[in-house]
Design an enzyme around this catalytic site. Structure first.
Site, PDB file in Angstrom:
ATOM      1  N   ARG A  83       0.803  -1.226   0.000  1.00 50.61           N
ATOM      2  CA  ARG A  83       0.000   0.000   0.000  1.00 50.61           C
ATOM      3  C   ARG A  83       0.833   1.272   0.000  1.00 50.61           C
ATOM      4  O   ARG A  83       0.336   2.341  -0.356  1.00 50.61           O
ATOM      5  CB  ARG A  83      -1.022  -0.057   1.139  1.00 50.61           C
ATOM      6  CG  ARG A  83      -2.132  -1.048   0.806  1.00 50.61           C
ATOM      7  CD  ARG A  83      -2.980  -1.406   1.998  1.00 50.61           C
ATOM      8  NE  ARG A  83      -2.534  -2.635   2.630  1.00 50.61           N
ATOM      9  CZ  ARG A  83      -2.947  -3.046   3.828  1.00 50.61           C
ATOM     10  NH1 ARG A  83      -3.779  -2.318   4.524  1.00 50.61           N
ATOM     11  NH2 ARG A  83      -2.506  -4.185   4.321  1.00 50.61           N
ATOM     12  N   GLU A 120       1.432  -8.156  12.923  1.00 50.90           N
ATOM     13  CA  GLU A 120       0.282  -8.426  13.790  1.00 50.90           C
ATOM     14  C   GLU A 120      -0.203  -9.851  13.552  1.00 50.90           C
ATOM     15  O   GLU A 120      -0.671 -10.517  14.449  1.00 50.90           O
ATOM     16  CB  GLU A 120      -0.848  -7.460  13.411  1.00 50.90           C
ATOM     17  CG  GLU A 120      -1.340  -6.568  14.526  1.00 50.90           C
ATOM     18  CD  GLU A 120      -2.451  -5.637  14.039  1.00 50.90           C
ATOM     19  OE1 GLU A 120      -2.527  -5.321  12.834  1.00 50.90           O
ATOM     20  OE2 GLU A 120      -3.254  -5.240  14.885  1.00 50.90           O
TER      21      GLU A 120
HETATM   22  O1  LIG Z   1       3.068  -1.985  11.793  1.00 51.73           O
HETATM   23  P1  LIG Z   1       2.955  -3.402  11.312  1.00 51.73           P
HETATM   24  O2  LIG Z   1       2.450  -4.336  12.380  1.00 51.73           O
HETATM   25  O3  LIG Z   1       4.247  -3.902  10.765  1.00 51.73           O
HETATM   26  O4  LIG Z   1       1.850  -3.468  10.182  1.00 51.73           O
HETATM   27  C1  LIG Z   1       1.717  -2.504   9.174  1.00 51.73           C
HETATM   28  C2  LIG Z   1       1.894  -3.118   7.822  1.00 51.73           C
HETATM   29  O5  LIG Z   1       0.871  -4.092   7.589  1.00 51.73           O
HETATM   30  C3  LIG Z   1       0.219  -3.812   6.351  1.00 51.73           C
HETATM   31  O6  LIG Z   1       0.795  -4.447   5.277  1.00 51.73           O
HETATM   32  P2  LIG Z   1       0.713  -6.030   5.094  1.00 51.73           P
HETATM   33  O7  LIG Z   1       1.867  -6.658   5.787  1.00 51.73           O
HETATM   34  O8  LIG Z   1      -0.653  -6.467   5.508  1.00 51.73           O
HETATM   35  O9  LIG Z   1       0.986  -6.243   3.577  1.00 51.73           O
HETATM   36  P3  LIG Z   1       0.202  -5.793   2.255  1.00 51.73           P
HETATM   37  O10 LIG Z   1       0.232  -4.284   2.205  1.00 51.73           O
HETATM   38  O11 LIG Z   1       1.035  -6.422   1.183  1.00 51.73           O
HETATM   39  O12 LIG Z   1      -1.184  -6.339   2.334  1.00 51.73           O
HETATM   40  C4  LIG Z   1       0.364  -2.321   6.199  1.00 51.73           C
HETATM   41  O13 LIG Z   1       0.201  -1.894   4.861  1.00 51.73           O
HETATM   42  C5  LIG Z   1       1.741  -2.069   6.745  1.00 51.73           C
HETATM   43  O14 LIG Z   1       2.739  -2.262   5.749  1.00 51.73           O
HETATM   44  N1  LIG Z   2      -5.089  -3.213  11.496  1.00 45.44           N
HETATM   45  C1  LIG Z   2      -4.641  -3.274  10.244  1.00 45.44           C
HETATM   46  N2  LIG Z   2      -5.353  -2.745   9.232  1.00 45.44           N
HETATM   47  C2  LIG Z   2      -4.888  -2.799   7.949  1.00 45.44           C
HETATM   48  N3  LIG Z   2      -3.740  -3.375   7.618  1.00 45.44           N
HETATM   49  C3  LIG Z   2      -3.015  -3.912   8.591  1.00 45.44           C
HETATM   50  N4  LIG Z   2      -1.836  -4.550   8.574  1.00 45.44           N
HETATM   51  C4  LIG Z   2      -1.536  -4.907   9.845  1.00 45.44           C
HETATM   52  N5  LIG Z   2      -2.483  -4.527  10.700  1.00 45.44           N
HETATM   53  C5  LIG Z   2      -3.421  -3.894   9.943  1.00 45.44           C
END
Ligand SMILES: O=P(O)(O)OC[C@H]1O[C@H](OP(=O)(O)OP(=O)(O)O)[C@H](O)[C@@H]1O
Ligand SMILES: Nc1ncnc2[nH]cnc12
Length: 160
Positions: A83, A120
């Site tokens: 994202r 998470e």
């Molecule tokens: O602060 P954190 O606990 O590290 O989580 C935040 C991260 O999690 C989500 O990405 P995700 O890993 O879900 O990957 P994606 O964007 O490829 O779906 C979000 O876009 C951040 O990059």
């Molecule tokens: N709470 C949350 N919402 C969206 N993306 C995430 N990636 C990790 N935690 C998230």
């Protein structure tokens, strides 16, 4: 939305921070949908896709970062997959910086630096091409949100 740099805000920005909150923030907040228990029980998922469907609000989100970082000598905007790829390039182009994609494992074809991190809901790893960031480059990291901060910490280690 998050962007991180290591510099203190300029005096003008500090002055503005003491005033009322930017009126654009409420619109941005309202356009982010919170989905309980996605993708797992207990996770409150912050979904930015409704914001992307509203061009004026999407533009407000990008503009707020551009206004903050323009003129600060930022050489690189590093976007975190996936994202951070939505917001990062628009910010990079507007402030005249290069865009560095920080990718999930085994996506980049050249030599890479890698950093693993705990999420998470699981573990993951980010990679960056060797040579993408150069000594002395001032960088901003862009992503949609911080949850545990693990992803952001890995991004900062990669750039470090
Ligand atoms: O602060 P954190 O606990 O590290 O989580 C935040 C991260 O999690 C989500 O990405 P995700 O890993 O879900 O990957 P994606 O964007 O490829 O779906 C979000 O876009 C951040 O990059
Ligand atoms: N709470 C949350 N919402 C969206 N993306 C995430 N990636 C990790 N935690 C998230």
């Amino acid at each position: 939305m998050v962007a991180v740099d290591e510099a203190p805000p300029p005096a003008a920005a500090k002055e503005k921070d003491r005033g009322a909150a930017d009126p654009r923030l409420q619109g941005i907040s309202d356009a982010i949908r919170v989905v309980p228990h996605f993708p797992k029980p207990g996770i409150m998922f912050n979904d930015i896709t409704p914001l992307l469907l509203r061009p004026a609000v999407f533009k407000d989100a990008v503009d707020m970062f551009v206004e903050r970082y323009r003129g600060m000598g930022i050489a690189a905007v590093a976007g975190i997959e996936a994202r951070g790829f939505i917001f990062g390039p628009a910010i990079a182009l507007a402030i005249g910086a290069k865009f560095i994609p920080l990718r999930k494992p085994k996506k980049l074809p050249g030599d890479v630096f890698s950093e693993s991190y705990v999420l998470e809901y699981g573990t993951d790893c980010l990679e960056m091409h060797v040579g993408a960031i150069e000594p002395g480059d001032r960088a901003v990291v862009v992503d949609d949100l911080v949850a545990t901060g693990g992803t952001l910490s890995a991004a900062i280690r990669l750039l470090g």
